[in-house]
Design a protein around this motif. Structure first.
Motif, short mmCIF file in Angstrom:
data_model
loop_
_atom_site.label_atom_id
_atom_site.label_comp_id
_atom_site.label_asym_id
_atom_site.label_seq_id
_atom_site.Cartn_x
_atom_site.Cartn_y
_atom_site.Cartn_z
N MET A 132 29.30 33.21 47.94
CA MET A 132 30.16 33.99 47.06
C MET A 132 29.91 33.61 45.61
O MET A 132 29.60 32.47 45.30
CB MET A 132 31.64 33.72 47.38
CG MET A 132 32.08 34.19 48.75
SD MET A 132 33.86 34.06 48.93
CE MET A 132 34.07 32.28 48.80
N SER A 133 30.06 34.55 44.72
CA SER A 133 29.92 34.26 43.30
C SER A 133 31.16 33.53 42.81
O SER A 133 32.20 33.53 43.45
CB SER A 133 29.75 35.56 42.51
OG SER A 133 30.97 36.28 42.50
N TYR A 134 31.04 32.90 41.66
CA TYR A 134 32.17 32.16 41.11
C TYR A 134 33.31 33.09 40.72
O TYR A 134 34.47 32.69 40.71
CB TYR A 134 31.71 31.33 39.91
CG TYR A 134 30.77 30.20 40.29
CD1 TYR A 134 30.86 29.60 41.55
CD2 TYR A 134 29.79 29.75 39.42
CE1 TYR A 134 30.00 28.57 41.92
CE2 TYR A 134 28.92 28.72 39.77
CZ TYR A 134 29.02 28.14 41.03
OH TYR A 134 28.18 27.13 41.40
N LEU A 135 32.99 34.35 40.42
CA LEU A 135 34.04 35.32 40.14
C LEU A 135 34.90 35.54 41.38
O LEU A 135 36.13 35.65 41.29
CB LEU A 135 33.43 36.65 39.69
CG LEU A 135 34.43 37.80 39.46
CD1 LEU A 135 35.46 37.41 38.41
CD2 LEU A 135 33.70 39.08 39.07
N ASN A 136 34.26 35.58 42.55
CA ASN A 136 35.01 35.70 43.80
C ASN A 136 35.94 34.50 44.01
O ASN A 136 37.05 34.64 44.49
CB ASN A 136 34.06 35.82 44.99
CG ASN A 136 33.35 37.16 45.03
OD1 ASN A 136 33.65 38.05 44.24
ND2 ASN A 136 32.40 37.30 45.94
N ASP A 137 35.45 33.31 43.64
CA ASP A 137 36.27 32.11 43.76
C ASP A 137 37.50 32.21 42.86
O ASP A 137 38.60 31.82 43.26
CB ASP A 137 35.45 30.86 43.38
CG ASP A 137 34.31 30.61 44.35
OD1 ASP A 137 34.54 30.66 45.57
OD2 ASP A 137 33.19 30.36 43.88
N VAL A 138 37.30 32.73 41.67
CA VAL A 138 38.42 32.92 40.75
C VAL A 138 39.43 33.90 41.33
O VAL A 138 40.65 33.65 41.32
CB VAL A 138 37.92 33.41 39.37
CG1 VAL A 138 39.10 33.82 38.49
CG2 VAL A 138 37.09 32.33 38.68
N LEU A 139 38.93 35.01 41.86
CA LEU A 139 39.81 36.03 42.44
C LEU A 139 40.60 35.49 43.63
O LEU A 139 41.81 35.72 43.75
CB LEU A 139 38.99 37.25 42.86
CG LEU A 139 38.37 38.07 41.72
CD1 LEU A 139 37.47 39.16 42.29
CD2 LEU A 139 39.46 38.68 40.85
N LEU A 140 39.92 34.74 44.50
CA LEU A 140 40.61 34.18 45.66
C LEU A 140 41.64 33.13 45.25
O LEU A 140 42.72 33.03 45.83
CB LEU A 140 39.59 33.57 46.63
CG LEU A 140 38.75 34.59 47.40
CD1 LEU A 140 37.60 33.91 48.13
CD2 LEU A 140 39.62 35.36 48.40
N GLY A 141 41.32 32.36 44.22
CA GLY A 141 42.27 31.38 43.71
C GLY A 141 43.50 32.05 43.13
O GLY A 141 44.63 31.59 43.34
N ILE A 142 43.31 33.16 42.44
CA ILE A 142 44.44 33.91 41.88
C ILE A 142 45.31 34.48 42.99
O ILE A 142 46.55 34.38 42.95
CB ILE A 142 43.93 35.04 40.95
CG1 ILE A 142 43.31 34.45 39.68
CG2 ILE A 142 45.06 36.00 40.59
CD1 ILE A 142 42.62 35.48 38.81
N ILE A 143 44.67 35.08 44.00
CA ILE A 143 45.42 35.67 45.11
C ILE A 143 46.23 34.61 45.85
O ILE A 143 47.41 34.80 46.15
CB ILE A 143 44.46 36.40 46.07
CG1 ILE A 143 43.84 37.61 45.38
CG2 ILE A 143 45.19 36.83 47.35
CD1 ILE A 143 42.69 38.24 46.14
N GLU A 144 45.59 33.47 46.13
CA GLU A 144 46.29 32.38 46.82
C GLU A 144 47.45 31.87 45.98
O GLU A 144 48.56 31.66 46.47
CB GLU A 144 45.31 31.25 47.13
CG GLU A 144 45.95 29.95 47.56
CD GLU A 144 46.70 30.04 48.87
OE1 GLU A 144 47.62 29.20 49.10
OE2 GLU A 144 46.40 30.93 49.69
N GLY A 145 47.19 31.65 44.70
CA GLY A 145 48.22 31.11 43.82
C GLY A 145 49.43 32.01 43.68
O GLY A 145 50.57 31.54 43.67
N ILE A 146 49.20 33.31 43.61
CA ILE A 146 50.30 34.26 43.45
C ILE A 146 51.09 34.42 44.75
O ILE A 146 52.32 34.46 44.74
CB ILE A 146 49.78 35.63 42.99
CG1 ILE A 146 49.26 35.53 41.55
CG2 ILE A 146 50.88 36.69 43.08
CD1 ILE A 146 48.60 36.80 41.05
N THR A 147 50.40 34.49 45.87
CA THR A 147 51.05 34.89 47.13
C THR A 147 51.57 33.76 47.99
O THR A 147 52.37 34.00 48.89
CB THR A 147 50.09 35.75 47.97
OG1 THR A 147 48.92 34.96 48.30
CG2 THR A 147 49.64 36.99 47.22
N GLU A 148 51.13 32.52 47.75
CA GLU A 148 51.52 31.43 48.66
C GLU A 148 53.01 31.17 48.68
O GLU A 148 53.60 30.94 49.74
CB GLU A 148 50.76 30.15 48.28
CG GLU A 148 51.02 28.98 49.23
CD GLU A 148 50.59 29.27 50.65
OE1 GLU A 148 51.44 29.09 51.58
OE2 GLU A 148 49.44 29.66 50.87
#
Length: 264
Positions: free
Chosen positions: A1-17
């Motif tokens: 995965m690209s680092y942009l994907n890592d940023v997006l997944l981190g944002i999704i996890e952070g918001i929804t957890e």
């Protein structure tokens, strides 16, 4: 995965957890578009969200332990211990029995929809109760059991299940119920993450892009910190109704996508 994907997944996890909208459904959909993640990756980015909540409540946590001789603090710590103990013991039993739903879109979507209606009903019932910030033994037991239910049924939302269990069984004040639910969640999620990570180490951790994982962890931590801070301010003057509506709408979208064969 690209680092942009890592940023997006981190944002999704952070918001929804920790918002009562379920991180599982959002991450499954993200995984469909951004690519599958390893179990180690999942554990580490979740740990970022847990760290954020720990930082938010660190003064409260330190105060409870430093002033444990105070009867009120000692009682609160006892209730936290009881809730965590119930989750830990029953969680191990559930793990040994292998009793959990598969993490596929359809059951998670139904959990989102049903959970949305549960929140609407629970809010209506809680509104009729006198305002109370007290954490009773009944509330502690209910929160411990609610964490197990959320663990068995992906899409339920651990925060949603525990907050409303507390509100309906005595702690009708949203802020007090949320604080107790989150404080119980801190050791619970650290223990669960540690348990899963040890299993990964024992089985042999596969090749990981540690730079990308570190980015996702950092983004998850920062995003979760902002999201939880916002939530704690929001619930002082608002109900959880908007989250319920969002859950129902998002669940319906997932069901439609699953029916169309876009996701599975």
């Amino acid at each position: 995965m690209s680092y942009l994907n890592d940023v997006l997944l981190g944002i999704i996890e952070g918001i929804t957890e920790f918002l009562p909208i379920s991180s599982t459904g959002h991450l499954l959909l993200a995984e469909h578009w951004l690519g599958a993640r390893s179990d180690t990756y999942n554990i580490v980015i979740q740990a970022g969200a847990i760290l954020a909540v720990t930082l938010i409540y660190w003064q409260r946590i330190v105060g409870l332990f430093l002033n444990w001789r105070d009867p009120e603090n000692r009682d609160y710590l006892l209730k936290l211990t009881i809730a965590f103990g119930i989750t830990a013991v029953l969680g191990l039993v559930v793990k040994k029995l292998g009793f959990e739903l598969p993490e596929t879109v359809t059951p998670i979507a139904w959990a989102l929809v049903l959970g949305g209606f549960w929140i609407l009903g629970a809010e209506a019932l809680a509104a009729r109760l006198p305002d109370s910030t007290r954490i009773t033994l009944r509330v502690a037991i209910a929160v411990g059991l609610a964490q197990i239910v959320a663990g068995i049924f992906p899409g339920t939302s651990r925060s949603g299940a525990t907050i409303f269990a507390a509100m309906l069984l005595g702690t009708s004040n949203r802020a007090a119920a949320t604080e107790f639910a989150f404080l119980v969640g801190i050791p619970t999620m650290y223990a669960a993450s540690g348990y899963e990570l040890l299993k990964q180490v024992k089985d042999g951790v596969g090749q990981e892009d540690w730079t990308g994982l570190g980015i996702a962890f950092a983004v998850s931590t920062v995003t979760a910190f902002i999201a939880v801070k916002w939530l704690l301010g929001f619930i002082r003057t608002h109900r959880f109704t908007s989250f319920a509506i969002y859950r129902i709408a998002f669940g319906a979208v997932l069901l439609a996508l699953a029916q169309a064969g876009v996701v599975n």
